[in-house]
Motif scaffolding. Structure first.
Motif, PDB file in Angstrom:
ATOM      1  N   ILE A 232       0.847  -1.189   0.000  1.00 53.25           N
ATOM      2  CA  ILE A 232       0.000   0.000   0.000  1.00 53.25           C
ATOM      3  C   ILE A 232       0.889   1.247   0.000  1.00 53.25           C
ATOM      4  O   ILE A 232       0.583   2.234  -0.627  1.00 53.25           O
ATOM      5  CB  ILE A 232      -0.955  -0.010   1.216  1.00 53.25           C
ATOM      6  N   MET A 233       2.011   1.164   0.683  1.00 53.85           N
ATOM      7  CA  MET A 233       3.002   2.238   0.749  1.00 53.85           C
ATOM      8  C   MET A 233       4.348   1.708   0.279  1.00 53.85           C
ATOM      9  O   MET A 233       4.656   0.537   0.475  1.00 53.85           O
ATOM     10  CB  MET A 233       3.173   2.722   2.200  1.00 53.85           C
ATOM     11  N   GLU A 234       5.138   2.595  -0.326  1.00 51.95           N
ATOM     12  CA  GLU A 234       6.457   2.183  -0.793  1.00 51.95           C
ATOM     13  C   GLU A 234       7.542   2.414   0.236  1.00 51.95           C
ATOM     14  O   GLU A 234       8.529   1.688   0.271  1.00 51.95           O
ATOM     15  CB  GLU A 234       6.806   2.926  -2.081  1.00 51.95           C
ATOM     16  N   SER A 235       7.369   3.440   1.087  1.00 51.11           N
ATOM     17  CA  SER A 235       8.409   3.738   2.066  1.00 51.11           C
ATOM     18  C   SER A 235       7.799   4.118   3.403  1.00 51.11           C
ATOM     19  O   SER A 235       6.648   4.554   3.480  1.00 51.11           O
ATOM     20  CB  SER A 235       9.301   4.880   1.570  1.00 51.11           C
ATOM     21  N   GLY A 236       8.594   3.965   4.438  1.00 49.54           N
ATOM     22  CA  GLY A 236       8.134   4.300   5.782  1.00 49.54           C
ATOM     23  C   GLY A 236       7.845   5.779   5.946  1.00 49.54           C
ATOM     24  O   GLY A 236       6.986   6.169   6.724  1.00 49.54           O
ATOM     25  N   GLY A 237       8.562   6.615   5.211  1.00 50.66           N
ATOM     26  CA  GLY A 237       8.345   8.053   5.303  1.00 50.66           C
ATOM     27  C   GLY A 237       6.966   8.471   4.828  1.00 50.66           C
ATOM     28  O   GLY A 237       6.422   9.479   5.276  1.00 50.66           O
ATOM     29  N   MET A 238       6.395   7.709   3.944  1.00 48.45           N
ATOM     30  CA  MET A 238       5.068   8.028   3.404  1.00 48.45           C
ATOM     31  C   MET A 238       3.951   7.594   4.349  1.00 48.45           C
ATOM     32  O   MET A 238       2.830   8.079   4.253  1.00 48.45           O
ATOM     33  CB  MET A 238       4.883   7.343   2.051  1.00 48.45           C
ATOM     34  N   VAL A 239       4.244   6.675   5.259  1.00 49.60           N
ATOM     35  CA  VAL A 239       3.219   6.074   6.107  1.00 49.60           C
ATOM     36  C   VAL A 239       2.557   7.097   7.014  1.00 49.60           C
ATOM     37  O   VAL A 239       1.333   7.142   7.138  1.00 49.60           O
ATOM     38  CB  VAL A 239       3.795   4.896   6.919  1.00 49.60           C
ATOM     39  N   LYS A 240       3.351   7.937   7.674  1.00 52.79           N
ATOM     40  CA  LYS A 240       2.797   8.911   8.611  1.00 52.79           C
ATOM     41  C   LYS A 240       1.808   9.837   7.912  1.00 52.79           C
ATOM     42  O   LYS A 240       0.708  10.081   8.402  1.00 52.79           O
ATOM     43  CB  LYS A 240       3.927   9.718   9.255  1.00 52.79           C
ATOM     44  N   LEU A 241       2.180  10.339   6.735  1.00 52.68           N
ATOM     45  CA  LEU A 241       1.300  11.206   5.966  1.00 52.68           C
ATOM     46  C   LEU A 241       0.047  10.443   5.525  1.00 52.68           C
ATOM     47  O   LEU A 241      -1.071  10.946   5.626  1.00 52.68           O
ATOM     48  CB  LEU A 241       2.033  11.764   4.755  1.00 52.68           C
ATOM     49  N   PHE A 242       0.230   9.212   5.061  1.00 49.82           N
ATOM     50  CA  PHE A 242      -0.897   8.383   4.634  1.00 49.82           C
ATOM     51  C   PHE A 242      -1.900   8.201   5.769  1.00 49.82           C
ATOM     52  O   PHE A 242      -3.106   8.358   5.571  1.00 49.82           O
ATOM     53  CB  PHE A 242      -0.396   7.024   4.150  1.00 49.82           C
ATOM     54  N   LEU A 243      -1.403   7.893   6.969  1.00 49.39           N
ATOM     55  CA  LEU A 243      -2.295   7.660   8.108  1.00 49.39           C
ATOM     56  C   LEU A 243      -3.011   8.937   8.545  1.00 49.39           C
ATOM     57  O   LEU A 243      -4.121   8.867   9.082  1.00 49.39           O
ATOM     58  CB  LEU A 243      -1.523   7.059   9.276  1.00 49.39           C
ATOM     59  N   SER A 244      -2.400  10.090   8.319  1.00 47.76           N
ATOM     60  CA  SER A 244      -3.058  11.339   8.708  1.00 47.76           C
ATOM     61  C   SER A 244      -4.129  11.763   7.699  1.00 47.76           C
ATOM     62  O   SER A 244      -5.032  12.516   8.040  1.00 47.76           O
ATOM     63  CB  SER A 244      -2.027  12.455   8.871  1.00 47.76           C
ATOM     64  N   GLU A 245      -4.033  11.246   6.463  1.00 44.42           N
ATOM     65  CA  GLU A 245      -4.956  11.673   5.420  1.00 44.42           C
ATOM     66  C   GLU A 245      -5.994  10.626   5.027  1.00 44.42           C
ATOM     67  O   GLU A 245      -6.912  10.931   4.282  1.00 44.42           O
ATOM     68  CB  GLU A 245      -4.179  12.066   4.164  1.00 44.42           C
ATOM     69  N   ASN A 246      -5.843   9.388   5.504  1.00 45.02           N
ATOM     70  CA  ASN A 246      -6.745   8.308   5.095  1.00 45.02           C
ATOM     71  C   ASN A 246      -7.363   7.629   6.307  1.00 45.02           C
ATOM     72  O   ASN A 246      -6.771   7.591   7.378  1.00 45.02           O
ATOM     73  CB  ASN A 246      -5.981   7.279   4.267  1.00 45.02           C
ATOM     74  N   SER A 247      -8.554   7.086   6.112  1.00 47.14           N
ATOM     75  CA  SER A 247      -9.240   6.364   7.174  1.00 47.14           C
ATOM     76  C   SER A 247      -8.737   4.923   7.208  1.00 47.14           C
ATOM     77  O   SER A 247      -8.873   4.188   6.229  1.00 47.14           O
ATOM     78  CB  SER A 247     -10.751   6.377   6.942  1.00 47.14           C
ATOM     79  N   VAL A 248      -8.125   4.560   8.336  1.00 50.22           N
ATOM     80  CA  VAL A 248      -7.624   3.208   8.534  1.00 50.22           C
ATOM     81  C   VAL A 248      -8.255   2.682   9.819  1.00 50.22           C
ATOM     82  O   VAL A 248      -8.250   3.356  10.848  1.00 50.22           O
ATOM     83  CB  VAL A 248      -6.080   3.184   8.654  1.00 50.22           C
ATOM     84  N   TYR A 249      -8.825   1.472   9.746  1.00 49.08           N
ATOM     85  CA  TYR A 249      -9.471   0.865  10.898  1.00 49.08           C
ATOM     86  C   TYR A 249      -8.812  -0.471  11.209  1.00 49.08           C
ATOM     87  O   TYR A 249      -8.585  -1.274  10.315  1.00 49.08           O
ATOM     88  CB  TYR A 249     -10.967   0.641  10.624  1.00 49.08           C
ATOM     89  N   VAL A 250      -8.503  -0.682  12.474  1.00 46.41           N
ATOM     90  CA  VAL A 250      -7.966  -1.957  12.934  1.00 46.41           C
ATOM     91  C   VAL A 250      -9.019  -2.572  13.832  1.00 46.41           C
ATOM     92  O   VAL A 250      -9.389  -1.997  14.858  1.00 46.41           O
ATOM     93  CB  VAL A 250      -6.636  -1.771  13.689  1.00 46.41           C
ATOM     94  N   ASN A 251      -9.529  -3.716  13.407  1.00 47.23           N
ATOM     95  CA  ASN A 251     -10.598  -4.406  14.142  1.00 47.23           C
ATOM     96  C   ASN A 251     -11.780  -3.479  14.412  1.00 47.23           C
ATOM     97  O   ASN A 251     -12.372  -3.483  15.489  1.00 47.23           O
ATOM     98  CB  ASN A 251     -10.057  -5.002  15.440  1.00 47.23           C
ATOM     99  N   GLY A 252     -12.106  -2.634  13.410  1.00 43.77           N
ATOM    100  CA  GLY A 252     -13.269  -1.765  13.499  1.00 43.77           C
ATOM    101  C   GLY A 252     -13.052  -0.441  14.198  1.00 43.77           C
ATOM    102  O   GLY A 252     -13.962   0.375  14.274  1.00 43.77           O
ATOM    103  N   GLU A 253     -11.840  -0.178  14.717  1.00 44.04           N
ATOM    104  CA  GLU A 253     -11.569   1.074  15.417  1.00 44.04           C
ATOM    105  C   GLU A 253     -10.581   1.912  14.622  1.00 44.04           C
ATOM    106  O   GLU A 253      -9.578   1.396  14.120  1.00 44.04           O
ATOM    107  CB  GLU A 253     -11.007   0.792  16.808  1.00 44.04           C
TER     108      GLU A 253
END
Length: 75
Positions: free
Chosen positions: A23-44
């Protein structure tokens, strides 16, 4: 349909999981991705890249899909 993503460790951090699932190519992109996209772990809602995921956990990413953490034996 849920896509299974196999890990060979006890757990995987969410940031590493996003790279493993291609879903992501690098770790540096992850923080930005998580701040801009809805991600749910076990519904939360989750935005911590260090969140530990264990086999059986379900990760849902809006507009991307649903993934299940599994062991290599299950995959």
């Amino acid at each position: 349909m849920n896509e299974k993503i196999a890990i060979n460790t006890e757990y995987i951090q969410l940031g590493q999981f996003l790279k493993l699932a291609n879903i992501m190519e690098s770790g540096g992109m992850v923080k930005l991705f998580l701040s801009e996209n809805s991600v749910y772990v076990n519904g939360e809602a989750e935005n911590r890249r260090g969140k530990k995921l264990y086999p059986g956990d379900q990760v849902e990413i809006e507009d991307v899909g649903t993934f299940v953490v599994s062991t290599e034996k299950e995959a």
